[in-house]
Design a protein around this motif. Structure first.
Motif, mmCIF file in Angstrom:
data_model
loop_
_atom_site.group_PDB
_atom_site.id
_atom_site.type_symbol
_atom_site.label_atom_id
_atom_site.label_comp_id
_atom_site.label_asym_id
_atom_site.label_seq_id
_atom_site.Cartn_x
_atom_site.Cartn_y
_atom_site.Cartn_z
ATOM 1 N N LEU A 1 37.998 76.913 35.011
ATOM 2 C CA LEU A 1 37.356 76.993 33.632
ATOM 3 C C LEU A 1 37.164 78.404 33.081
ATOM 4 N N PRO A 2 37.221 78.511 31.613
ATOM 5 C CA PRO A 2 37.268 79.707 31.206
ATOM 6 C C PRO A 2 36.257 80.631 31.286
ATOM 7 N N VAL A 3 36.309 81.858 31.317
ATOM 8 C CA VAL A 3 35.261 82.741 31.091
ATOM 9 C C VAL A 3 35.438 83.556 29.678
ATOM 10 N N ASP A 4 34.308 83.333 28.905
ATOM 11 C CA ASP A 4 34.293 83.451 27.597
ATOM 12 C C ASP A 4 33.886 85.003 27.264
ATOM 13 N N ASP A 5 34.881 85.753 27.001
ATOM 14 C CA ASP A 5 34.274 87.259 26.637
ATOM 15 C C ASP A 5 34.737 87.687 25.191
ATOM 16 N N SER A 6 35.054 86.389 24.405
ATOM 17 C CA SER A 6 35.281 86.662 23.081
ATOM 18 C C SER A 6 34.215 87.185 22.105
ATOM 19 N N LEU B 1 34.296 84.602 18.940
ATOM 20 C CA LEU B 1 33.742 83.342 18.916
ATOM 21 C C LEU B 1 32.297 83.402 19.442
ATOM 22 N N GLY B 2 31.694 84.640 19.636
ATOM 23 C CA GLY B 2 30.322 84.451 20.061
ATOM 24 C C GLY B 2 29.851 83.883 21.186
ATOM 25 N N GLY B 3 30.565 83.561 22.238
ATOM 26 C CA GLY B 3 30.061 82.959 23.319
ATOM 27 C C GLY B 3 30.209 81.573 23.306
ATOM 28 N N LEU B 4 30.693 81.097 22.380
ATOM 29 C CA LEU B 4 31.059 79.685 21.933
ATOM 30 C C LEU B 4 31.668 78.907 23.019
ATOM 31 N N LEU B 5 32.854 79.520 23.514
ATOM 32 C CA LEU B 5 33.820 78.663 24.501
ATOM 33 C C LEU B 5 32.573 78.217 25.822
ATOM 34 N N ALA B 6 32.114 79.258 26.421
ATOM 35 C CA ALA B 6 31.282 79.025 27.368
ATOM 36 C C ALA B 6 30.091 78.095 27.092
ATOM 37 N N TRP B 7 29.454 78.036 26.032
ATOM 38 C CA TRP B 7 28.606 77.063 25.412
ATOM 39 C C TRP B 7 29.121 75.770 25.549
ATOM 40 N N ILE B 8 30.294 75.543 24.961
ATOM 41 C CA ILE B 8 31.051 74.186 24.888
ATOM 42 C C ILE B 8 31.327 73.683 26.232
ATOM 43 N N SER B 9 31.626 74.607 27.287
ATOM 44 C CA SER B 9 31.809 74.135 28.600
ATOM 45 C C SER B 9 30.640 73.950 29.365
ATOM 46 N N THR C 1 42.512 81.106 21.583
ATOM 47 C CA THR C 1 42.618 80.088 22.712
ATOM 48 C C THR C 1 43.875 79.591 22.644
ATOM 49 N N GLY C 2 44.675 79.703 21.681
ATOM 50 C CA GLY C 2 46.123 79.113 21.524
ATOM 51 C C GLY C 2 46.083 77.436 21.355
ATOM 52 N N ALA C 3 44.877 76.998 21.333
ATOM 53 C CA ALA C 3 44.896 75.482 20.875
ATOM 54 C C ALA C 3 43.807 75.090 19.731
ATOM 55 N N THR C 4 44.068 74.084 19.212
ATOM 56 C CA THR C 4 42.821 73.645 18.242
ATOM 57 C C THR C 4 41.549 73.122 19.158
ATOM 58 N N PRO C 5 40.476 73.125 18.506
ATOM 59 C CA PRO C 5 39.359 72.823 19.067
ATOM 60 C C PRO C 5 39.276 71.642 19.771
ATOM 61 N N HIS C 6 40.016 70.296 19.194
ATOM 62 C CA HIS C 6 39.981 69.170 19.770
ATOM 63 C C HIS C 6 40.775 69.296 20.854
ATOM 64 N N LYS C 7 41.855 69.799 20.938
ATOM 65 C CA LYS C 7 42.876 69.851 22.380
ATOM 66 C C LYS C 7 42.152 70.841 23.162
ATOM 67 N N TRP C 8 41.613 71.994 22.824
ATOM 68 C CA TRP C 8 40.951 72.758 24.034
ATOM 69 C C TRP C 8 39.756 71.930 24.480
ATOM 70 N N ILE C 9 38.837 71.531 24.178
ATOM 71 C CA ILE C 9 37.816 70.665 24.420
ATOM 72 C C ILE C 9 38.257 69.482 25.392
ATOM 73 N N ASN C 10 39.093 68.823 24.808
ATOM 74 C CA ASN C 10 39.648 67.783 25.835
ATOM 75 C C ASN C 10 40.267 68.349 27.271
ATOM 76 N N GLN C 11 40.810 69.462 26.993
ATOM 77 C CA GLN C 11 41.389 70.202 28.447
ATOM 78 C C GLN C 11 40.315 70.692 29.404
ATOM 79 N N GLN C 12 39.215 71.178 28.613
ATOM 80 C CA GLN C 12 38.180 71.208 29.514
ATOM 81 C C GLN C 12 37.412 70.225 30.111
ATOM 82 N N ARG C 13 37.331 69.026 29.260
ATOM 83 C CA ARG C 13 36.737 67.779 29.970
ATOM 84 C C ARG C 13 37.421 67.365 30.979
ATOM 85 N N VAL C 14 38.812 67.494 30.906
ATOM 86 C CA VAL C 14 39.492 66.840 32.072
ATOM 87 C C VAL C 14 39.372 67.833 33.266
ATOM 88 N N LEU C 15 39.477 69.160 33.066
ATOM 89 C CA LEU C 15 39.118 70.135 34.074
ATOM 90 C C LEU C 15 38.109 69.885 34.775
#
Length: 342
Positions: free
Chosen positions: A228-233, A236-244, A275-289
């Protein structure tokens, strides 16, 4: 032709063996990856007349057969080849064993020429794991699909852009050039080759003797370690970690853009840039992980896991899981889940 489970017929590709598969040569480059070499020896280098078929003329070849080869191990030991590169000539199968990648021009030119000559003479060339880099240096991957260990897939693609690297399969059969993925996938590729050239019965006999399945389902993506990603972006202001941390909640590009007080267009652009991906694709990847982690570490049912990671049902989870991992969740848990005892 790419294969996750190995169903390719040479005749379908318009290719014929130049001769029955009798002489097999393995080319070693130091440091030698021991498992891959041992695997080739186990399948092609052992006299199995008691199993009902004649042994191969098996040759272990190196640039300097009189000099011991160092192995890729914590405590190196030595392997002495039985033949020089001249013994490769006349082989119906040439196996290029694994060795750490060293750049397109980092391999001994004599070895590259031996691979090229064997290919020109009509031999089938089989690379094991990172041996694909030698095939790339020999020009044999140009215009072909290929694979290698998932750790090296991006490097192989960058170094040899004229190939199409598929890091999701166990091996790729492209007729007279076969590339295999990481480590044990070389067994899958070799057994597939035996099945293709000598028939299903002999492949099953060898597999039974080795106590391995003659045919494995799935691809190597099931073994890829994707933390799972570590968000230091800052963008995006910590958004990736919040989504995770909140995968069970419904998310959309619009709702996430509002969370950052951005327009949807600006948000989408920043998200893809980070992230190199759209929000929809990235979120589904994290859900699978996360689903992978829960299948490995928990006793939750598939339905409970689907709910916890934000998929609407086990059916939706199964669809995404198969697409990303190559296995159904139940099968993944059977292979990788912890054994829980009272």
């Amino acid at each position: 032709m790419s294969s996750r489970a190995g169903a390719t017929d040479r005749t379908a590709a318009g290719l014929k063996s130049v001769a029955p598969l009798k002489r097999v040569s393995v080319i070693l480059t130091e440091p030698v990856s021991v498992f891959e070499f041992a695997m080739a020896t186990e399948i092609f280098g052992i006299d199995r007349r008691d199993e009902g078929y004649e042994p191969f003329d098996f040759r272990v070849c190196a640039l300097h057969p009189e000099r011991p080869l160092v192995t890729k191990t914590v405590t190196p030991f030595q392997i002495i080849a039985s033949h020089g590169l001249d013994a490769v000539k006349g082989s119906q199968l040439v196996i290029v064993s694994a060795t750490p990648p060293r750049g397109e021009h980092g391999y001994p030119p004599q070895i590259i020429r031996a691979i090229q000559q064997a290919h020109d003479d009509g031999a089938v060339i089989l690379s094991l794991c990172s041996g694909a880099f030698l095939l790339g240096a020999a020009g044999l991957l140009d215009g072909r699909p290929s694979t290698t260990h998932w750790m090296y897939a991006d490097e192989l693609q960058q170094e040899f852009p004229r190939t199409r690297v598929d890091c999701g399969v166990l091996y790729v059969d492209d007729g007279n050039v076969i590339t295999s993925a990481g480590t044990a996938a070389g067994i899958d590729a070799a057994l597939h080759l035996i099945r293709r050239e000598l028939g299903q019965e002999i492949a099953i006999r060898i597999a039974r003797r080795m106590v391995v399945p003659p045919h494995r389902d799935g691809g190597q993506q099931q073994f890829v370690d994707l933390p799972l990603p570590v968000d230091d972006s800052e963008a995006l202001g910590g958004l990736l970690a919040w989504i995770s941390d909140n995968l069970a909640e419904p998310h959309s590009a619009a709702s996430l853009a509002r969370r950052l007080n951005l327009s949807e267009r600006t948000f989408a652009r920043r998200f893809v840039a980070e992230t190199g991906a759209t929000p929809h694709k990235w979120i589904n990847q994290q859900r699978v992980l996360e689903a992978r982690r829960l299948l490995e570490e928990s006793d939750l049912s598939v339905e409970q896991i689907a709910d916890r990671v934000g998929f609407n049902s086990s059916v939706v989870l199964r669809d995404h899981f198969r697409r990303h991992v190559g296995l159904a969740p139940v099968e993944y848990r059977r292979r990788f889940g912890q054994v829980h005892t009272a």
